[in-house]
Design an enzyme around this catalytic site. Sequence first.
Site, PDB file in Angstrom:
ATOM      1  N   SER A 210       0.842  -1.197   0.000  1.00 35.60           N
ATOM      2  CA  SER A 210       0.000   0.000   0.000  1.00 35.60           C
ATOM      3  C   SER A 210       0.878   1.249   0.000  1.00 35.60           C
ATOM      4  CB  SER A 210      -0.951  -0.033   1.199  1.00 35.60           C
ATOM      5  OG  SER A 210      -1.937   0.963   1.058  1.00 35.60           O
ATOM      6  N   ASN A 211       0.324   2.369   0.368  1.00 39.03           N
ATOM      7  CA  ASN A 211       1.099   3.618   0.416  1.00 39.03           C
ATOM      8  C   ASN A 211       0.617   4.455   1.603  1.00 39.03           C
ATOM      9  OD1 ASN A 211      -1.192   5.336  -0.514  1.00 39.03           O
ATOM     10  ND2 ASN A 211      -0.982   4.029  -2.318  1.00 39.03           N
TER      11      ASN A 211
END
Length: 400
Positions: A210-211
Amino acid sequence: MTLQDRHVAVYITGGIAVYKAASVVRGLMKQGAQVRVAMTAAATEFVTPLTFATLTKQPVITDLFRADNTAYVPHIELADWTELAVVVPATANSLAKLATGIADDVVTSALLATTAPVILVPAMNEHMWTAAATQRNLKLLQGDGRIIMEPATGLLAEGYAGHGRLPEPAQIVAFVQTYWAKVTGPLVGRRFLVTAGGTKERIDPVRFISNDSSGKMGYALAAAAADQGATVTLVSTVALPTPAGVTVVSVSDAREMLAAIQTHFADLDVLIMAAAIADFRPAQVADQKIKKTVDNDEMTLALVKNPDVLQTLAQTKKQQLMVGFAAETQNLLANAQQKLTKKRLDMLIANDVARADSGFGVDTNQVTVLQPGHAPEQLPTLAKTVLAKRLIEMITEKLK
Ligand SMILES: Cc1cc2nc3c(=O)[nH]c(=O)nc-3n(C[C@H](O)[C@H](O)[C@H](O)COP(=O)(O)O)c2cc1C
């Protein structure tokens, strides 16, 4: 502020939740509303009119025949002044009177004479709420066009949990604001879809890529659009509190996000892509948790490209105004300008996420707004909620 200078009459009837009405009055005034209060005799048994007179700096009407203001017919004067009426708390007794048109005190008389919208916020014991008479009266009131805010479930004054509790004052103020926006806001009838959060691309049942996107900017934009009367769907990967009047669709990865947008896209007026969508996802998603093998010091994860959401949607774009975000850590403007053109966007919000006061996770943002045929417009560092309002104003202008 949608309630700025609006004339809001608050009617207080005699339930134990009267003390919370003071916070509702303050909350409405903080939103810029001019507030005047009328109370039933039973309500004054719980809290004195002095509290509301002091908060509003206006006389409080409590008696049909002995009002201490100068108006000739005070309940009619109040009714005619009103742009929006809120009954909080609304007792079972007053609901029954309002449903049948009984007007035997200042509250029921003024409400019968009010042509403005009326929002009822009932609060009572659970058994009073579920009583056949109360439910019948609520149906009648709904049929008459009265707006009813559903009570909350929780600890009742009687000491046990149940349905019938007055919602929290902030929720009531948000409900009133959203209702007013839905009737009068500049974006009434406009359909918005906002995306928020970073996508989660599964590796195995317990891991994902993810980020750092927190979703805060997307939620602020959804709230700001709803506040102006838009019908807003928020497609989100995070679980922040749902803004008033917004419908949330929860998704996880990029492909789910694209599918959710495509469901709504044809009818949209505005699409705001504030989510950080992963460019790549693992080529394989393992069915079981991937084990650490003792003899392997390295592991290679093969990635494949995710669909380009904006480019996919651009192919079927018609009336939709498309707004994108560009989060960059270098060559911000050059990269953003390229994205604006390549993805045929109507507006691009360029965001330098390398700065400490801007981008992922923090509550402030410093952005530059790019539009085809316009010089880039650099905005100062602003709270995300304030920036969201500014951006929604710019989008509203563009829709005209
Ligand atoms: C301590 C106390 C708490 C009450 N709380 C409520 C309440 O939460 N909701 C309600 O509908 N009635 C409640 N009642 C009953 C109302 O006060 C009563 O029905 C009254 O006639 C309502 O008058 P009004 O509708 O003119 O204000 C309560 C009564 C007492 C004595």
